[in-house]
Design a protein around this motif. Structure first.
Motif, PDB file in Angstrom:
ATOM      1  N   GLY A  31     -21.770  62.474 -52.177  1.00  0.00           N
ATOM      2  CA  GLY A  31     -20.707  62.343 -51.190  1.00  0.00           C
ATOM      3  C   GLY A  31     -20.777  63.433 -50.146  1.00  0.00           C
ATOM      4  N   LYS A  32     -19.704  63.536 -49.386  1.00  0.00           N
ATOM      5  CA  LYS A  32     -19.613  64.516 -48.297  1.00  0.00           C
ATOM      6  C   LYS A  32     -18.703  65.656 -48.745  1.00  0.00           C
ATOM      7  CE  LYS A  32     -20.299  61.023 -44.750  1.00  0.00           C
ATOM      8  NZ  LYS A  32     -21.549  61.372 -44.171  1.00  0.00           N
ATOM      9  N   TRP A  33     -19.179  66.894 -48.516  1.00  0.00           N
ATOM     10  CA  TRP A  33     -18.482  68.086 -48.956  1.00  0.00           C
ATOM     11  C   TRP A  33     -18.390  69.092 -47.806  1.00  0.00           C
ATOM     12  CZ3 TRP A  33     -16.714  67.906 -53.942  1.00  0.00           C
ATOM     13  CH2 TRP A  33     -17.282  66.948 -54.780  1.00  0.00           C
ATOM     14  N   LYS A  34     -17.335  69.905 -47.809  1.00  0.00           N
ATOM     15  CA  LYS A  34     -17.110  70.937 -46.780  1.00  0.00           C
ATOM     16  C   LYS A  34     -16.985  72.289 -47.462  1.00  0.00           C
ATOM     17  CE  LYS A  34     -15.079  71.652 -42.430  1.00  0.00           C
ATOM     18  NZ  LYS A  34     -16.319  71.740 -41.724  1.00  0.00           N
ATOM     19  N   SER A  55     -14.777  81.265 -42.796  1.00  0.00           N
ATOM     20  CA  SER A  55     -13.912  81.280 -41.621  1.00  0.00           C
ATOM     21  C   SER A  55     -14.717  81.446 -40.333  1.00  0.00           C
ATOM     22  CB  SER A  55     -12.883  82.413 -41.739  1.00  0.00           C
ATOM     23  OG  SER A  55     -13.542  83.659 -41.761  1.00  0.00           O
ATOM     24  N   LYS A  56     -15.983  81.864 -40.442  1.00  0.00           N
ATOM     25  CA  LYS A  56     -16.814  82.109 -39.265  1.00  0.00           C
ATOM     26  C   LYS A  56     -17.828  80.999 -39.007  1.00  0.00           C
ATOM     27  CE  LYS A  56     -16.412  87.006 -40.106  1.00  0.00           C
ATOM     28  NZ  LYS A  56     -16.996  88.125 -40.761  1.00  0.00           N
ATOM     29  N   VAL A  57     -18.135  80.217 -40.034  1.00  0.00           N
ATOM     30  CA  VAL A  57     -19.130  79.152 -39.893  1.00  0.00           C
ATOM     31  C   VAL A  57     -18.586  77.858 -40.475  1.00  0.00           C
ATOM     32  CG1 VAL A  57     -21.055  80.775 -40.082  1.00  0.00           C
ATOM     33  CG2 VAL A  57     -20.288  79.562 -42.115  1.00  0.00           C
ATOM     34  N   VAL A  69     -30.501  65.266 -49.332  1.00  0.00           N
ATOM     35  CA  VAL A  69     -29.423  66.190 -48.983  1.00  0.00           C
ATOM     36  C   VAL A  69     -29.521  66.529 -47.505  1.00  0.00           C
ATOM     37  CG1 VAL A  69     -28.394  68.446 -49.441  1.00  0.00           C
ATOM     38  CG2 VAL A  69     -29.483  67.185 -51.299  1.00  0.00           C
ATOM     39  N   LYS A  70     -28.367  66.531 -46.844  1.00  0.00           N
ATOM     40  CA  LYS A  70     -28.284  66.989 -45.457  1.00  0.00           C
ATOM     41  C   LYS A  70     -27.220  68.073 -45.391  1.00  0.00           C
ATOM     42  CE  LYS A  70     -30.077  63.307 -42.774  1.00  0.00           C
ATOM     43  NZ  LYS A  70     -29.952  62.317 -41.795  1.00  0.00           N
ATOM     44  N   GLU A  71     -27.569  69.176 -44.752  1.00  0.00           N
ATOM     45  CA  GLU A  71     -26.634  70.268 -44.519  1.00  0.00           C
ATOM     46  C   GLU A  71     -26.453  70.414 -43.013  1.00  0.00           C
ATOM     47  OE1 GLU A  71     -28.104  73.251 -48.105  1.00  0.00           O
ATOM     48  OE2 GLU A  71     -28.750  73.639 -46.064  1.00  0.00           O
ATOM     49  N   LEU A  72     -25.213  70.529 -42.584  1.00  0.00           N
ATOM     50  CA  LEU A  72     -24.914  70.803 -41.182  1.00  0.00           C
ATOM     51  C   LEU A  72     -24.224  72.151 -41.125  1.00  0.00           C
ATOM     52  CD1 LEU A  72     -24.776  70.082 -38.190  1.00  0.00           C
ATOM     53  CD2 LEU A  72     -22.628  68.889 -38.673  1.00  0.00           C
ATOM     54  N   TYR A  73     -24.896  73.118 -40.489  1.00  0.00           N
ATOM     55  CA  TYR A  73     -24.415  74.490 -40.407  1.00  0.00           C
ATOM     56  C   TYR A  73     -24.175  74.812 -38.941  1.00  0.00           C
ATOM     57  CZ  TYR A  73     -24.746  79.599 -40.428  1.00  0.00           C
ATOM     58  OH  TYR A  73     -24.508  80.941 -40.238  1.00  0.00           O
ATOM     59  N   ILE A  74     -22.978  75.293 -38.611  1.00  0.00           N
ATOM     60  CA  ILE A  74     -22.650  75.639 -37.225  1.00  0.00           C
ATOM     61  C   ILE A  74     -21.955  76.999 -37.206  1.00  0.00           C
ATOM     62  CG2 ILE A  74     -21.339  75.001 -35.170  1.00  0.00           C
ATOM     63  CD1 ILE A  74     -21.489  72.080 -36.150  1.00  0.00           C
ATOM     64  N   ASP A  75     -22.467  77.891 -36.340  1.00  0.00           N
ATOM     65  CA  ASP A  75     -21.760  79.146 -36.068  1.00  0.00           C
ATOM     66  C   ASP A  75     -21.785  79.387 -34.558  1.00  0.00           C
ATOM     67  OD1 ASP A  75     -24.170  80.355 -35.357  1.00  0.00           O
ATOM     68  OD2 ASP A  75     -24.282  81.625 -37.120  1.00  0.00           O
ATOM     69  N   ASP A  76     -21.510  80.615 -34.121  1.00  0.00           N
ATOM     70  CA  ASP A  76     -21.407  80.906 -32.686  1.00  0.00           C
ATOM     71  C   ASP A  76     -22.707  80.707 -31.919  1.00  0.00           C
ATOM     72  OD1 ASP A  76     -18.773  81.508 -33.022  1.00  0.00           O
ATOM     73  OD2 ASP A  76     -19.070  83.678 -33.128  1.00  0.00           O
TER      74      ASP A  76
END
Length: 184
Positions: A31-34, A55-57, A69-76
Motif C-alpha cells: 500500500g501507500k505509506w507516509k 518535519s523538513k522532508v 517499491v517506489k519512494e518519493l522524497y522531497i526536501d528544499d
C-alpha cells in the motif's frame, strides 16, 4: 488423442497455478505509506537517535505484493523518486533484487545553491557503485537519472499500532535506519 489433449491441458493448468499468486511482500506491508518519524544508529541498536527529519522532508512509500517499491522524497533542494524491487531473505526480511533506479530533480535559485548542487553531483559521479544514466540542465533545475548497484541493506518490515516500521541495516557500514510510516 483426447487423453493427450486432456493431459496437456491439466499440465498447463498446474504450471499456471504454480506460477500465479506468488507474493514477494506480505500483504500487511503493501500500500501507500507516509513517513511519520525516523532515526539512525549503529546496526546493533547502540547510539540510536530519533531524527527530526519528518518535519523538513516528505517521504512517501508505495509497496506492492510483487516486491516493487517506489519512494518519493522531497526536501528544499531535491525531489527524488527511487524505484527498486525486493526479494525475500527471511520471514519479514528483504533485500534489493537488482539495482535501485533513482530520478532526481535539483532546484536552485542562487549561485551558492547552484554550487551545492554541483558539489552533490560531483559526489555522485565519484561513487563506484553509481551509474549515471541521464543528466540534463533546464533553467534553474538539474535532472539526473542514475542506477545504484550496491545492495548492502537488509530491510525488515513490521506492523506496530497500525504503523509500518521499516528497518534498514547496512552490514558493511554497520548502520541502522529506522523509519515509521502511517497508512496514506
Amino acid at each position: 488423442m483426447s487423453k493427450k489433449v486432456v493431459s496437456i491441458i491439466l499440465l498447463g493448468i498446474c504450471f499456471l497455478l504454480v506460477g500465479c499468486g506468488k507474493e514477494v511482500i506480505d500483504s500487511r506491508y503493501t500500500g501507500k505509506w507516509k513517513l511519520e518519524s525516523s532515526g539512525i544508529g549503529m546496526s546493533d541498536g547502540e547510539s540510536y537517535k530519533e531524527t527530526d527529519v519528518s518535519s523538513k522532508v516528505s517521504l512517501d512509500l508505495d509497496i506492492d505484493a510483487a516486491g516493487n517499491v517506489k519512494e518519493l522524497y522531497i526536501d528544499d533542494t531535491v525531489a527524488t523518486t527511487n524505484s527498486y524491487k525486493l526479494k525475500q531473505k527471511g520471514d519479514d526480511e528483504y533485500q534489493y533484487d537488482g539495482p535501485m533506479v533513482s530520478k532526481r530533480v535539483y532546484s536552485y535559485e542562487t549561485e551558492s545553491e547552484k554550487a551545492n548542487v554541483q558539489k552533490n553531483l560531483e559526489a555522485l559521479k565519484a561513487k563506484d557503485n553509481i551509474k549515471i544514466i541521464k543528466s540534463e540542465q533546464k533553467g534553474d533545475e538539474y535532472r539526473i537519472e542514475l542506477k545504484d548497484e550496491e545492495d548492502n541493506f537488509v530491510i525488515s518490515y513490521e506492523i506496530q499500532s497500525e504503523k509500518l516500521i521499516v528497518k534498514k541495516v547496512d552490514n558493511k557500514e554497520k548502520i541502522l535506519i529506522k523509519e515509521t510510516y502511517k497508512q496514506n
